[in-house]
Design an enzyme around this catalytic site. Structure first.
Site, mmCIF file in Angstrom:
data_model
loop_
_atom_site.group_PDB
_atom_site.id
_atom_site.type_symbol
_atom_site.label_atom_id
_atom_site.label_comp_id
_atom_site.label_asym_id
_atom_site.label_seq_id
_atom_site.Cartn_x
_atom_site.Cartn_y
_atom_site.Cartn_z
ATOM 1 N N LYS A 116 0.514 -1.260 0.301
ATOM 2 C CA LYS A 116 -0.269 -0.103 0.126
ATOM 3 C C LYS A 116 0.530 1.354 0.065
ATOM 4 C CE LYS A 116 -4.581 -1.667 2.244
ATOM 5 N NZ LYS A 116 -3.740 -3.244 1.921
ATOM 6 N N LYS A 158 -3.208 0.516 8.868
ATOM 7 C CA LYS A 158 -3.571 -0.679 7.968
ATOM 8 C C LYS A 158 -2.806 -1.397 6.971
ATOM 9 C CE LYS A 158 -5.808 0.984 4.391
ATOM 10 N NZ LYS A 158 -6.228 2.119 3.362
ATOM 11 N N HIS A 235 -14.084 -2.914 8.254
ATOM 12 C CA HIS A 235 -13.559 -3.279 6.791
ATOM 13 C C HIS A 235 -13.859 -4.086 6.057
ATOM 14 C CE1 HIS A 235 -12.537 0.410 9.131
ATOM 15 N NE2 HIS A 235 -11.769 -0.240 10.119
ATOM 16 N N ARG A 292 -6.337 -8.560 -9.085
ATOM 17 C CA ARG A 292 -7.061 -9.877 -9.102
ATOM 18 C C ARG A 292 -8.559 -9.469 -8.796
ATOM 19 N NH1 ARG A 292 -9.485 -9.106 -4.061
ATOM 20 N NH2 ARG A 292 -8.652 -8.547 -2.439
#
Length: 641
Positions: A116, A158, A235, A292
């Site tokens: 990320k 995260k 989430h 994906r």
């Protein structure tokens, strides 16, 4: 043209990939762990191969074993599905080294978007708008704490290699930062083998809007509409829909164009999803790119008429995209509801066990069910708790939402806890129906969403009396009345209803009809229909208002003994799983609510806290042990003892 495909996955996504591959005339090869020896994806494949024990790290994450099987079976391609090895760049490189086509993007794209932090840097250089945050390489706790304090709260931690809500924590103030950081690190390491994190400003009430992109090896790239995935808990997406409601044509086009630019910035090939946070002011920010197929891809297929897996297989074989951007058309509206093995009344704890009864709505071109389980299958603690996806389509959003509610009403499952009634509550929530969407919607309305179903008690009891009366007649002959705490032949029963504790007297002369799955009852001047399942002494009624449970049991003396209060209490495991952390030692004094242990099940952590202040007695398990639901983890001596 590819001739065979090994599906390096399990469950519903493995079954779904097989459908498209078989339609193209391809040979399908499945792999399975000990826990999946009798699974549906094993039965549906042309051939299936065992790859190891139940734990994913010893089976579905063993790229070396999967490649060995692909070589042995002469598979010319591998489809990873989602999760497991789907975004593992080392596995993609190994496939290429073995001259096996990987159904997905190339190594550089996965590496760039797999982190990320790296993805944020690339998107910044490409001019894609980002949420403010810290994406640096320095991962020392004090550095992250300082960056967080400077940024301000609330914020989001995260896992850099995360997805599906794993390794993600909302932090509301500085004092709780390090606790949440440790939890995010543990989940990131357990789920993705990487404990690094990034920190972002937490937008209070954004929407989660994502764009389905598709690129080929001939420099063609398009977007296939958008999806709204704002309905989330922890989430984790719960209900998704396409197209995202309320977007202007201009905003929709801008977000789609931005998503394609993001994909082309990394020379992407195949199906991918670019996820954005859409703020109330109309500004949108890049969140991440999933390299994906997405869990929610069916809603895009329903509104575009495109089979995304077929496209994946064709593009991987070197073909051009079947459509250009101006040929993409959207028709109607589609919803997907994720049916999970979990108990919403217990903070969505995973539920394990055997499916003893399963009846689903009739499928057609507008109702689709993607699943990998059937009646009699065991839901284990080793994998994700999603057991099925229910997808519906209709010409308008209102019609599609009504169809979703009716289809959920016809989805009857017993043997484990599920979120089906919770999904129905969410689908009929006024704000959801009016498309007032944001990622905090479920939390904001949790009192309504978690409330028990509003059943008509008289009808429920009449149905229970009718079913148990029929059962009693079959066992004992004709009865004129059934008092369930004083049945003839000295057989003592007590009727318990979830919302009623009184002893109930029910007549047996109620008129009705009982078949294999449904009962029709004539009662109080009306006719009432419900699905039902007798699971031992437990009667499940699937009514239009939701699931109701009635239990009949013989009272035993140990029931009374068990109810006697004691100064010593056993802390029990809430579900099957593994003990991954223990914060206390024998003889330690603990406070009410203090964290004692952490049990991991279905890739999620569950912290077990002290129900009262007391002294820790014997501890029965050590970190790393597998624990069964309701097994005693430790002894806690009440401080008043």
């Amino acid at each position: 043209m590819l001739k065979s495909v090994l599906i390096a996955n399990r469950g519903e996504i493995a079954c779904r990939i097989m459908r498209s591959a078989k339609a193209m005339g391809m040979r399908t090869i499945a792999v399975y762990s000990d826990a999946d020896a009798n699974a549906l994806h094993v039965q549906e494949a042309d051939e299936a191969w065992h790859i190891g024990p139940a734990t994913a790290t010893d089976s579905y994450l063993r790229g070396d074993k999967i490649l060995a099987i692909a070589t042995q079976t002469r598979a010319d391609s591998i489809h990873p599905g989602y999760g497991f090895l789907s975004e593992n760049a080392d596995f993609v490189a190994a496939c290429q080294a073995h001259n096996i086509v990987f159904i997905g993007p190339d190594v550089p794209a996965i590496e760039q978007m797999g982190s990320k932090s790296a993805a944020k840097i690339i998107m910044t250089e490409a001019g894609i708008p980002l949420v403010p945050g810290y994406h640096g390489a320095n991962q020392e706790d004090e550095v992250l704490q300082r960056e967080a304090d400077q940024m301000g709260y609330p914020l989001l931690i995260k896992a850099v290699a995360g997805g599906g809500g794993k390794g993600m924590r909302v932090v509301n103030n500085s004092s709780e930062f390090l606790t949440h950081l440790a939890g995010a690190r543990r989940e990131g390491l357990a789920s993705f083998g990487n404990s690094d994190v990034l920190i972002e400003k937490y937008l209070i009430a954004p929407r989660h809007v994502e764009i389905q992109v598709f690129c080929d090896r001939h420099s063609n790239g398009i977007y296939l509409g958008d999806r709204d995935c704002s309905a989330q808990r922890r989430h984790q997406k719960v209900i998704e829909e396409a197209p995202a409601p309320g977007l202007s044509d201009d905003l929709r086009q801008k977000m789609g164009t931005t998503a394609v630019e993001a994909a082309q910035a990394i020379q992407y090939v195949g199906a991918g999803t670019v996820e954005f946070l859409l703020d109330s002011d109309g500004c949108y920010y890049f969140m991440e790119m999933n390299t994906r197929l997405q869990v929610e891809h069916p809603v895009t297929e329903m509104v575009t008429g495109v089979d995304l897996v077929t496209w994946q297989l064709k593009v991987a074989a070197g073909e051009h995209l079947p459509l250009s951007q101006d040929q993409v058309c959207l028709y109607g509206h589609s919803f997907e509801a994720r049916i999970y093995a979990e108990d919403p009344t217990q903070d969505f704890q995973p539920s394990t066990g055997r499916i003893v009864h399963l009846r689903t709505p009739t499928t057609d071109d507008s109702i689709r069910i993607d699943t990998g389980v059937g009646e009699g299958d065991e839901i284990s603690p080793f994998y994700d708790p999603m057991i099925a996806k229910l997808i519906v389509w209709a010409p308008s959003r209102a019609q599609a939402l009504a169809k979703l509610d009716l289809a959920l009403q016809d989805y009857h499952l017993e043997g484990i806890h599920t979120n089906i009634d919770f999904l129905r509550r969410l689908a009929t929530l006024d704000e959801f129906a009016d498309a007032i969407l944001h990622t905090g919607l479920i939390e904001q309305h949790q009192d309504y969403l978690m409330a028990p179903s509003l059943q008509d008690e008289n009808i429920i009891l009449a149905m229970a009396g009718f079913v148990f009366g029929q059962q009693a007649q079959n066992q004992y002959g004709e009865l004129t009345g059934l008092r369930l705490n004083q049945l003839s032949l000295n057989y003592s029963w007590t009727l318990e209803v979830e919302y009623l504790n009184d002893t109930i007297v029910i007549p047996t002369n109620i008129e009705g009809e009982l078949n294999t799955d449904y009962l029709i009852l004539q009662h109080a001047g009306g006719q009432h229909k419900a699905g039902y399942c007798l699971n031992g002494d437990r009667l499940c009624l699937f009514t239009p208002q939701g699931k109701a449970v009635v239990t009949v049991k013989t009272p035993r003396i140990d029931d009374f003994v068990a109810n006697n209060k004691s100064n010593t209490g056993g802390i029990k495991a809430p579900m099957n799983g593994s003990l991954i952390a223990c914060f206390v030692t024998n003889g330690q004094q603990v406070l009410d609510g203090e964290a004692l242990m952490v049990v991991e099940a279905m890739k999620m952590e569950h912290t077990i806290t002290a129900p009262n202040a007391g002294l820790v007695g014997e501890i029965y398990f050590k970190v790393g042990d597998l624990v069964d639901a309701d097994s005693q983890l430790l002894e806690l001596i009440n401080e008043d003892a």
